[in-house]
Design a protein around this motif. Sequence first.
Motif, PDB file in Angstrom:
ATOM      1  N   ILE A   7       0.808  -1.223   0.000  1.00  0.00           N
ATOM      2  CA  ILE A   7       0.000   0.000   0.000  1.00  0.00           C
ATOM      3  C   ILE A   7       0.844   1.276   0.000  1.00  0.00           C
ATOM      4  O   ILE A   7       0.322   2.368   0.206  1.00  0.00           O
ATOM      5  CB  ILE A   7      -0.988   0.016   1.182  1.00  0.00           C
ATOM      6  N   VAL A   8       2.137   1.157  -0.264  1.00  0.00           N
ATOM      7  CA  VAL A   8       3.017   2.333  -0.307  1.00  0.00           C
ATOM      8  C   VAL A   8       2.579   3.250  -1.444  1.00  0.00           C
ATOM      9  O   VAL A   8       2.231   2.787  -2.538  1.00  0.00           O
ATOM     10  CB  VAL A   8       4.487   1.893  -0.482  1.00  0.00           C
ATOM     11  N   ASN A   9       2.566   4.555  -1.178  1.00  0.00           N
ATOM     12  CA  ASN A   9       2.244   5.616  -2.150  1.00  0.00           C
ATOM     13  C   ASN A   9       0.785   5.645  -2.590  1.00  0.00           C
ATOM     14  O   ASN A   9       0.445   6.311  -3.547  1.00  0.00           O
ATOM     15  CB  ASN A   9       3.138   5.524  -3.392  1.00  0.00           C
ATOM     16  N   PHE A  10      -0.110   4.913  -1.938  1.00  0.00           N
ATOM     17  CA  PHE A  10      -1.529   4.954  -2.297  1.00  0.00           C
ATOM     18  C   PHE A  10      -2.350   5.845  -1.376  1.00  0.00           C
ATOM     19  O   PHE A  10      -3.543   6.006  -1.562  1.00  0.00           O
ATOM     20  CB  PHE A  10      -2.132   3.542  -2.296  1.00  0.00           C
ATOM     21  N   LEU A  25       7.024   5.068  14.531  1.00  0.00           N
ATOM     22  CA  LEU A  25       6.324   4.295  13.503  1.00  0.00           C
ATOM     23  C   LEU A  25       5.514   5.213  12.595  1.00  0.00           C
ATOM     24  O   LEU A  25       5.530   5.057  11.375  1.00  0.00           O
ATOM     25  CB  LEU A  25       5.409   3.253  14.146  1.00  0.00           C
ATOM     26  N   PHE A  26       4.836   6.189  13.182  1.00  0.00           N
ATOM     27  CA  PHE A  26       4.022   7.103  12.386  1.00  0.00           C
ATOM     28  C   PHE A  26       4.903   7.922  11.443  1.00  0.00           C
ATOM     29  O   PHE A  26       4.509   8.212  10.319  1.00  0.00           O
ATOM     30  CB  PHE A  26       3.191   8.003  13.297  1.00  0.00           C
ATOM     31  N   GLN A  27       6.088   8.282  11.876  1.00  0.00           N
ATOM     32  CA  GLN A  27       7.003   9.026  11.014  1.00  0.00           C
ATOM     33  C   GLN A  27       7.473   8.167   9.843  1.00  0.00           C
ATOM     34  O   GLN A  27       7.544   8.632   8.707  1.00  0.00           O
ATOM     35  CB  GLN A  27       8.191   9.515  11.832  1.00  0.00           C
ATOM     36  N   LYS A  28       7.755   6.894  10.094  1.00  0.00           N
ATOM     37  CA  LYS A  28       8.154   5.990   9.015  1.00  0.00           C
ATOM     38  C   LYS A  28       7.013   5.786   8.024  1.00  0.00           C
ATOM     39  O   LYS A  28       7.223   5.777   6.816  1.00  0.00           O
ATOM     40  CB  LYS A  28       8.595   4.649   9.587  1.00  0.00           C
ATOM     41  N   LEU A  29       5.795   5.601   8.547  1.00  0.00           N
ATOM     42  CA  LEU A  29       4.642   5.420   7.668  1.00  0.00           C
ATOM     43  C   LEU A  29       4.380   6.672   6.835  1.00  0.00           C
ATOM     44  O   LEU A  29       4.035   6.583   5.655  1.00  0.00           O
ATOM     45  CB  LEU A  29       3.399   5.062   8.489  1.00  0.00           C
ATOM     46  N   GLN A  30       4.565   7.825   7.443  1.00  0.00           N
ATOM     47  CA  GLN A  30       4.356   9.081   6.722  1.00  0.00           C
ATOM     48  C   GLN A  30       5.371   9.222   5.583  1.00  0.00           C
ATOM     49  O   GLN A  30       5.022   9.690   4.500  1.00  0.00           O
ATOM     50  CB  GLN A  30       4.461  10.258   7.683  1.00  0.00           C
ATOM     51  N   SER A  31       6.600   8.807   5.815  1.00  0.00           N
ATOM     52  CA  SER A  31       7.613   8.880   4.760  1.00  0.00           C
ATOM     53  C   SER A  31       7.285   7.929   3.601  1.00  0.00           C
ATOM     54  O   SER A  31       7.719   8.155   2.473  1.00  0.00           O
ATOM     55  CB  SER A  31       9.000   8.572   5.324  1.00  0.00           C
ATOM     56  N   MET A  32       6.504   6.882   3.885  1.00  0.00           N
ATOM     57  CA  MET A  32       6.065   5.942   2.848  1.00  0.00           C
ATOM     58  C   MET A  32       4.728   6.370   2.235  1.00  0.00           C
ATOM     59  O   MET A  32       4.131   5.626   1.469  1.00  0.00           O
ATOM     60  CB  MET A  32       5.920   4.542   3.461  1.00  0.00           C
ATOM     61  N   GLN A  33       4.257   7.559   2.587  1.00  0.00           N
ATOM     62  CA  GLN A  33       2.976   8.113   2.144  1.00  0.00           C
ATOM     63  C   GLN A  33       1.806   7.227   2.524  1.00  0.00           C
ATOM     64  O   GLN A  33       0.893   6.970   1.747  1.00  0.00           O
ATOM     65  CB  GLN A  33       2.987   8.382   0.645  1.00  0.00           C
ATOM     66  N   ILE A  34       1.831   6.743   3.768  1.00  0.00           N
ATOM     67  CA  ILE A  34       0.726   5.987   4.341  1.00  0.00           C
ATOM     68  C   ILE A  34       0.223   6.769   5.539  1.00  0.00           C
ATOM     69  O   ILE A  34       1.000   7.092   6.440  1.00  0.00           O
ATOM     70  CB  ILE A  34       1.181   4.583   4.792  1.00  0.00           C
TER      71      ILE A  34
END
Length: 148
Positions: A7-10, A25-34
Amino acid sequence: MFMCIPIVNFRHTLFMDNWYSSPNLFQKLQSMQINAIGTVRCNRKYMPIEFATIKLKKSEAISRSCKGILAAKWKEKKDIYLLSTKHKKIEMLEVEKKRWKNNITVTKPNIVLEYNDSMGGIDHQDSYLSSFSIMRKYIKSYKKYFFT
């Protein structure tokens, strides 16, 4: 993180409870555009320190944001701590709550409403199962045999 690869970039939104969520974790997910929304424990690393000391009245909320992550504290019966990469600020919305025969209007943050709608019965199931020790033992053994 491995489960997030499809689901990266979606710009999908993940919802999680306080067992999994943390600012890192939220920072990592944000960098993956999730996007991510979840409850969090107040003593997690990098949570705002003043959240633990500020006392709120019922239906009050405060928030802090840093690097696109919104951290919020809201008081209902007890203090609830939330993280979100989807929201930029807290908006208090009025919601009708059924009590016996009366309807009561309660103000809740938009983050809480979206979290409750999306998590649905998962939190309720966890809370019900925690009160029955036999069900916890059954589920543990079920996971041991079928998910290893």
